[in-house]
Design a protein around this motif. Sequence first.
Motif, PDB file in Angstrom:
ATOM      1  N   LYS A  38      -2.656   5.524  11.569  1.00 22.07           N
ATOM      2  CA  LYS A  38      -1.872   7.307  12.205  1.00 22.07           C
ATOM      3  C   LYS A  38      -0.673   6.928  12.739  1.00 22.07           C
ATOM      4  CE  LYS A  38      -7.028   5.789  14.300  1.00 22.07           C
ATOM      5  NZ  LYS A  38      -7.782   6.043  15.889  1.00 22.07           N
ATOM      6  N   ASN A  39      -0.276   6.476  12.703  1.00 18.51           N
ATOM      7  CA  ASN A  39       1.378   6.118  13.201  1.00 18.51           C
ATOM      8  C   ASN A  39       2.598   5.621  12.977  1.00 18.51           C
ATOM      9  OD1 ASN A  39       3.743   6.274  14.904  1.00 18.51           O
ATOM     10  ND2 ASN A  39       2.861   4.594  15.781  1.00 18.51           N
ATOM     11  N   PRO A  40       2.117   6.274  11.330  1.00 21.53           N
ATOM     12  CA  PRO A  40       4.009   5.155  10.257  1.00 21.53           C
ATOM     13  C   PRO A  40       4.940   5.356  10.509  1.00 21.53           C
ATOM     14  CG  PRO A  40       2.537   7.655   9.840  1.00 21.53           C
ATOM     15  CD  PRO A  40       2.281   7.494  10.581  1.00 21.53           C
ATOM     16  N   SER A  41       4.850   5.674  11.433  1.00 21.07           N
ATOM     17  CA  SER A  41       6.829   5.165  12.134  1.00 21.07           C
ATOM     18  C   SER A  41       6.543   3.684  13.066  1.00 21.07           C
ATOM     19  CB  SER A  41       7.061   6.801  12.834  1.00 21.07           C
ATOM     20  OG  SER A  41       6.425   6.979  14.461  1.00 21.07           O
ATOM     21  N   ASP A  42       5.647   3.608  13.366  1.00 19.95           N
ATOM     22  CA  ASP A  42       6.291   2.138  14.175  1.00 19.95           C
ATOM     23  C   ASP A  42       6.540   1.034  13.174  1.00 19.95           C
ATOM     24  OD1 ASP A  42       5.341  -0.661  14.611  1.00 19.95           O
ATOM     25  OD2 ASP A  42       3.930   0.286  16.243  1.00 19.95           O
ATOM     26  N   GLU A  43       7.651   0.455  13.514  1.00 17.53           N
ATOM     27  CA  GLU A  43       8.747   0.037  13.267  1.00 17.53           C
ATOM     28  C   GLU A  43       7.756  -1.026  12.282  1.00 17.53           C
ATOM     29  OE1 GLU A  43      12.274  -0.491  15.095  1.00 17.53           O
ATOM     30  OE2 GLU A  43      13.037   1.238  13.782  1.00 17.53           O
ATOM     31  N   LEU A  44       6.520  -1.803  12.134  1.00 17.98           N
ATOM     32  CA  LEU A  44       5.775  -2.438  11.202  1.00 17.98           C
ATOM     33  C   LEU A  44       5.387  -2.553  10.373  1.00 17.98           C
ATOM     34  CD1 LEU A  44       3.912  -5.373  11.864  1.00 17.98           C
ATOM     35  CD2 LEU A  44       2.141  -4.007  12.250  1.00 17.98           C
ATOM     36  N   GLU A  45       5.468  -1.120   9.325  1.00 15.07           N
ATOM     37  CA  GLU A  45       5.217  -0.255   8.495  1.00 15.07           C
ATOM     38  C   GLU A  45       6.794  -0.902   7.706  1.00 15.07           C
ATOM     39  OE1 GLU A  45       4.419   1.563   4.926  1.00 15.07           O
ATOM     40  OE2 GLU A  45       3.214   1.023   6.443  1.00 15.07           O
TER      41      GLU A  45
END
Length: 206
Positions: A38-45
């Motif tokens: 839902k939030n691909p900008s999260d740096e866990l990506e």
Amino acid sequence: MEKWLERSARNFEKDRSGLKKFFTAQMFEVYRPPFLLKNPSDELEIMFSNLDRLFKEGVVVWGAIVQANSLLFQSDKKQSCPAVMVYSLTAPLEIDPQKLMVIASALFDLKGADLSDPGEAAIGDSLAKEKTRSYGIEVPKSVSPDLPCKLSPTFFERKQLPGGCIRAKVMPAVASPVEPYVILPLPSKYWDDDYMRTWMGGQLWD
């Protein structure tokens, strides 16, 4: 104890050298969690985007949990969750995992504290914000004077946890030796048999 990591690393390397180009993250069923989709900008990506490279080039190390979602310690829960690990790339097979746990505890104590040391303050702030994903943070010498360590976010895939939950705060992991310094718990199929029995028996260090 001193052979647990060495044997785990040997198990991992046997598959890696044998399977070569087919040795990919897809083999280990580590999936992006719903919140990341839902939030691909999260740096866990960053970690997930580097998993194939991690498995091809990574080094097996001891990883100690500094901070983790409390759900990961409960066997009746199903969610897979992020965490933060401290580890060292310096002669990793020679490191005392209990020493690494002491460092992890000292780092957690920085969370939310009023600190004058810039390095300590940066780590304390990152841990307090919880969703901040900073990779390869150098651990200050004030915390680990004689062992160079790094701090990175990671992710626990529930099905990779024997017994369904975290039973010890230190475990084999695979870490990238180069930026962005991602780390992931070593898939349990590679764990040393004696370490696995000790883990399942709850006989590891608190």
